[in-house]
Design an enzyme around this catalytic site. Structure first.
Site, PDB file in Angstrom:
ATOM      1  N   LYS A 188      -6.948  -9.156  -0.645  1.00 19.64           N
ATOM      2  CA  LYS A 188      -8.403  -9.011  -0.667  1.00 19.64           C
ATOM      3  C   LYS A 188      -8.987  -9.625  -1.930  1.00 19.64           C
ATOM      4  CE  LYS A 188      -8.919  -6.760   3.205  1.00 19.64           C
ATOM      5  NZ  LYS A 188      -9.743  -5.621   3.543  1.00 19.64           N
ATOM      6  N   GLN A 225       2.609   2.902   2.070  1.00 19.24           N
ATOM      7  CA  GLN A 225       2.130   1.772   2.867  1.00 19.24           C
ATOM      8  C   GLN A 225       2.613   0.505   2.173  1.00 19.24           C
ATOM      9  OE1 GLN A 225      -1.988   2.817   2.428  1.00 19.24           O
ATOM     10  NE2 GLN A 225      -2.292   1.416   0.723  1.00 19.24           N
ATOM     11  N   ASP A 273      -1.611   9.125  -2.260  1.00 20.60           N
ATOM     12  CA  ASP A 273      -2.722   8.444  -1.626  1.00 20.60           C
ATOM     13  C   ASP A 273      -2.773   8.774  -0.134  1.00 20.60           C
ATOM     14  OD1 ASP A 273      -4.704   6.131  -2.141  1.00 20.60           O
ATOM     15  OD2 ASP A 273      -3.627   5.453  -0.350  1.00 20.60           O
ATOM     16  N   ASN A 274      -3.948   9.225   0.333  1.00 17.45           N
ATOM     17  CA  ASN A 274      -4.146   9.462   1.769  1.00 17.45           C
ATOM     18  C   ASN A 274      -2.987  10.199   2.445  1.00 17.45           C
ATOM     19  OD1 ASN A 274      -6.702   8.435   2.188  1.00 17.45           O
ATOM     20  ND2 ASN A 274      -5.962   6.338   2.436  1.00 17.45           N
ATOM     21  N   GLU A 318      -4.519  13.385  -2.396  1.00 25.06           N
ATOM     22  CA  GLU A 318      -5.792  12.685  -2.311  1.00 25.06           C
ATOM     23  C   GLU A 318      -6.216  12.585  -0.859  1.00 25.06           C
ATOM     24  OE1 GLU A 318      -8.343   8.905  -1.984  1.00 25.06           O
ATOM     25  OE2 GLU A 318      -6.320   9.157  -1.224  1.00 25.06           O
ATOM     26  N   LYS A 353     -11.002  -2.068  -8.008  1.00 28.33           N
ATOM     27  CA  LYS A 353      -9.880  -2.141  -7.074  1.00 28.33           C
ATOM     28  C   LYS A 353      -9.511  -3.594  -6.763  1.00 28.33           C
ATOM     29  CE  LYS A 353      -9.476   0.425  -3.372  1.00 28.33           C
ATOM     30  NZ  LYS A 353      -9.863   1.120  -2.107  1.00 28.33           N
ATOM     31  N   TYR A 354     -10.511  -4.500  -6.875  1.00 29.90           N
ATOM     32  CA  TYR A 354     -10.276  -5.879  -6.448  1.00 29.90           C
ATOM     33  C   TYR A 354     -10.387  -6.886  -7.581  1.00 29.90           C
ATOM     34  CZ  TYR A 354     -11.174  -3.290  -2.203  1.00 29.90           C
ATOM     35  OH  TYR A 354     -11.140  -2.346  -1.225  1.00 29.90           O
TER      36      TYR A 354
END
Lengths: 656, 656
Positions: B244, B304, B375-376, B404, B516-517
């Protein structure tokens, strides 16, 4: 292969459960069990859930679908049809096909290329088709062909969705870790009308001890009033030692018959019959004759002994002995109950004691008794009842136990959990509108609903409540209507009740010259009696299924604090009963009651017919608020049957 | 001999229990567990009850007495001191001696002859004396001698009562059928201050990628602010495929570093370090240096992979493959997250997958990490977390997992039940007085209190909430005070927070140009920053034990809807903190707040000293209602320490 790690659905907070499944939920045959649970999975996939249920003797589960309610809560229900033990649990799984369908809509709406998605869906269908046979399989393969060839529209076909549900892959389904039990009992456990009487007072001739034969002669009258259970206080030989005289005096005269609860004499104990009542054959004949009237005979079980009971000599270890060599009688210091010895359940020989007490129940079952009213069960160990009732019901699921405990709420609830079919309640002392609403809500809308079946008693030989002592005939009528319509199980102690005997001891809720200590000769048709009203109410109960359960009650508002209004509607909504009772026994009261017509399916702008069943008068009501007037002199209570026009072109259906 | 039938006490409704004992209650060392239960017996005897508790590894129970509260409810408590698993249950028994004492009073009051009763009591004492030794035995036998010889008065002697309790016969005691577990964790599980930062933005030189060494240089500053946990987003190699670009664009330029959550490249996966951040040695050095400041480094665990992660080739079966041969990336249709592949937890090879993921945690534990922010977690199976966390904590009870999950309440609660030490919350979206009261009451006074430890985050790289985006500097201060005083665990994402960066995307609660990016070069001491206030609040938290738990919160009334007032009092009541926050970030607000002085032990008619800790000003308050004024420009919140005069003749104790 082990699937455990692939089970993505979790299930928790499954209800109903009693003490985390330690005790069974209770139902009667034909009743529904509504099951709720929190069911969810990780991620955003659609899930599905169903109830699994089976008779404990069967090996295969039946299923009943659950539906999503809100906030991860799901509900569903199943109906129990067979007496005995039933088990249920819940199964949930990720519903990949529905997830795929929902996502496909979003993708198409967003204008995305879905050709690969269609292949994924077609593969899913092919996979489920392997579980199907014949036509279903063909249909599924036909669907997948179309989808694979690019026909996205067919992906949402109802039949496809149905078949994909039917042949869903549940190999990674989660089954809730516990199976909860339901005890299913016969219908009378939920719908019964009890009449308590002392057989020794049943003689038509003053001066003669009543007998079972005398009770037989009363059957037509009691049946005419509409009762279906006659409960007899203990029928066993009565002790002589420390026998109580009239009004519970410690000095008994030679003519005093003693309290039937002082069980046991040299003539026998819990398996014997007091000789003056008749023989065992007479008793069995009474059961038979009562049966012809649709009436069952219920016996009293009081686990206690007179000092003359054979157990005292045969099993001295079942009693407490004092250092001076005397046996301990019942006490609630400083009060003494010298005619009764409590059984010492702390005895080291408890196993033999339990077996003997069970043998008493089995003895009377053998002789035709299927209903037992248990005296003061809260003064014997809970564990004993749990064992006893479970054991008896294993062989005789039809046996009904009524717990006569008037004590603290958690104790009463625990006895019900331990297995009692029905329970006495605090109804006797509930008098105001708020009290009724609060108490009935507790009994029918909260946890107790699942295990506690109320039996509303207006009076007992021990209790002549204030309301009856001072409320006059109107109170006897109102309290009867309340007991018999609030609760599907109720009882009266007669004939004191129907002849409105309100002679109590001042400042005590007790009868003066109580039948517990003397033989009475009642004028059963005394003027002013309310037998006609009792008869009418019992007919109404039989003809209106809405009144055959306690748990469907809803309270309706009224603008008069003395007018208590409540409704009961049958499960199929075809039978609607509204009761209004004047809680003021001394003054006429009127006001408007608010019927939830929308919920009942009655159009807002249309009048509707109501039939007041006690007076047999028909009225037209309009809208939700309707005027009611109740005069304690003439009509302390009304029972309305509500007719709704199902379709505008139909006539009223008077018999629906 | 089998005692089962002699156990007359029943125990039910034991709390706390999570899902009927399926999950443990949570505490940190030193915390109390308050236990309640319904305990009762048949009949009218007095009963006694106690908590039994033990470390799971011990074989012998410790005991803690319970006391009767009301309506058959009993309560008691015990304190957990050791990390690890602890068990508790309840024991109850009939207390025959106390029953005898109570009855004796009634008998004496009624003028009854008690000579035989005294013999019964003396026999009881002799029986218990057999369980005693030495002095105690002698004392008991002395008491029984006196009582047997007719001295009734000595029957109520306190020492006798105490000894009879101590040597009570519990052979027929009931032990509740379940043992419930308590997970005891270290203190930081309950009291922690988190600071999230992107190491890659830590470089002091614009244009250079930040490193662990750069983070080391920030330690004094972060420590000065008072934080004790620094949480780093994933530090692993970042994928190239579908990387991204800025603002989450699907087109990344050659300079774009990608999202750290797109884990894995040819340089390695979850056990590797992104080369530009430094080496494993650098990382371990950072942990050591942070440790010198009392700071722990927390890592992110995101199950992930980027499409370039080595797992994709090594374990294709852990991913979903589409019919066109491509691998399935993350989606929430129609949204696509092309740089991330979700792991297919439905894989048949789930056991190997679970083991591998566990090995990732163990790898970082080996390298010195004891805190993981997951995370998630709600998009991975609950059963996986349950297994993983239990397994890890068996060997490493000190490891902390923060969940989270921002999702539905039951899902968040279930993750906490599954073992997560701390959980993200809805704090970020609670703004009004009623919302705070309702939410904190749910978290601290209901079931969740027993298993869910909130961690209040003001902001995260994903979330710039409306209140911060539009509330100005006052919002940053107020929200910080709220997070850090409502909850004993809280966190901020810096330096965006302390420099009041509120540049969001309109109509979205997201940062514009999110870190984040892209790599950021922050001015960490930008004018208007609130580092001083953060520092003060963290000192206040450390100096006031009342603020070191979340569960003691009580809300106090105020007559201004924007003034939120709450109090926290230490368990020993020596430390009293009252916080008032102006929830209106735009206008000055004043009003009176109502301090429950009676409950706090402050005399009604006396003034008392309060110390406003943020401004270091001392005030005198009088009675319960006191005036407060908060100006968003200068003082959006106040933290009062309340001093109470313990004895009238004492001076104020400023340091108690």
């Amino acid at each position: 292969m082990d699937q455990e790690g692939r089970q993505r659905v979790v299930i928790e907070n499954v209800k109903p459960n009693i003490n985390c499944g330690a005790y069974p939920v209770k139902r009667v045959t034909g009743e529904k069990v509504v099951v709720t649970a929190d069911v969810f999975a990780d991620g955003h996939d659609t899930i599905a859930a169903e109830i699994l249920y089976r008779n404990s003797k069967d090996n295969t589960w039946k299923t009943s679908p659950m539906k999503f309610v809100d906030n991860d809560l799901w509900d569903g229900s199943f109906r129990v049809e067979e007496e005995g033990s039933c088990l249920f649990t819940i199964r949930g799984w990720v519903d990949h096909f529905t997830t795929w369908q929902k996502d496909l809509v979003k993708r198409i709406d967003a204008g995305q290329d879905v050709s690969v998605e269609l292949m994924i869906g077609a593969d899913m269908i092919d996979k489920n088709a392997k579980n199907a046979n014949g036509d279903d399989q063909k249909k599924l393969l036909n669907f997948s062909d179309k989808i694979r060839s690019g026909n996205a529209g067919v992906a949402f076909d109802d039949e496809l969705s149905l078949l994909m549900g039917l042949y869903a892959d549940k190999s990674a389904a989660t089954v809730f870790q516990q199976e909860y039990e339901v005890w299913v009992e016969r219908h009378r456990a939920l719908f019964s009308s009890w009449y308590e009487l002392f057989p020794r007072s049943a003689s038509p001739n003053p001066g003669r001890h009543g007998t079972f034969k005398d009770v037989e002669r009363l059957l037509p009258d009691i049946s005419e009033m509409g009762f279906d259970v006659i409960y007899l206080p203990p029928i066993h030989p009565i002790g002589i030692t420390n026998r109580k005289g009239k009004n519970n005096s410690t000095e008994a005269g030679p003519e005093d018959p003693g309290s039937p609860w002082a069980i046991g004499s040299k003539e026998g104990g819990h398996k014997s019959i007091h000789p003056e009542l008749g023989s065992m054959d007479d008793f069995k004949e009474l059961i038979r004759k009562a049966g012809d009237f649709g009436i069952e005979i219920a016996l009293d079980i009081a686990c206690q002994c007179s000092p003359d009971h054979p157990y005292v000599k045969e099993h001295p270890e079942w009693f407490k002995w004092r250092p001076d060599g005397t046996v301990q009688y019942a006490e609630n210091p400083p009060k003494k109950y010298q005619d009764v010895l409590p059984i010492n359940f702390e005895t080291e020989n408890w196993k033999k004691l339990w077996d003997e007490l069970r043998s008493v129940i089995l003895f009377w079952i053998d002789n035709g008794v299927k209903i037992f009213r248990v005296d003061n069960p809260h003064t014997k160990p809970f564990g004993f009842w749990e064992w006893l009732i479970k054991d008896i019901k294993k062989e005789y699921p039809e046996v009904i136990f009524l717990a006569e405990a008037f004590t603290r709420p958690k104790v009463m609830y625990r006895l019900a959990k331990a297995g009692f079919t029905q329970s006495y309640t605090y109804f006797t002392w509930r008098n105001t509108k708020d009290e009724f609403k609060e108490y009935l809500t507790e009994l029918t809308k909260r946890d107790a609903r699942e295990f506690y079946r109320p039996n509303f008693w207006t009076n007992t030989p021990d209790i002549l409540p204030e309301n009856l002592q001072y409320g006059g005939r109107a109170a006897f009528i109102s309290r009867f209507v309340l007991a018999a319509t609030l609760s599907s199980n109720y009882g009266i102690y007669g004939p004191s009740y129907e002849i409105c005997n309100n002679t109590g001891i001042e400042d005590k809720e007790e009868y003066l010259n109580s039948e517990k200590y003397e033989i009475k000769h009642w004028d059963r048709n005394k003027s002013g009696n309310i037998k006609d009203i009792i008869k009418k109410v019992n007919i109404i109960r039989k003809e209106n299924s809405a009144l055959q359960t306690t748990f469907n009650i809803e309270f309706y508002d009224s603008d008069n604090r003395y007018l208590l209004c409540y409704g009961k509607v049958s499960e199929d909504k075809s039978n609607i009963i509204v009761v209004v009772v004047n809680l003021n026994f001394f003054h006429k009261q009127s006001g408007s009651v608010k019927i939830p017509i929308k919920k009942l399916g009655i159009p807002e702008k249309q009048s509707y017919l109501v039939h007041e069943l006690l007076s047999d008068k028909r009225l037209m009501w309009q809208g939700s608020e309707n005027f009611v007037e109740l005069d304690p002199e003439t009509s302390p209570a009304s029972i309305f049957k509500i007719y709704k026009r199902l379709k505008r072109e139909d006539d009223f259906d008077y018999f629906m």
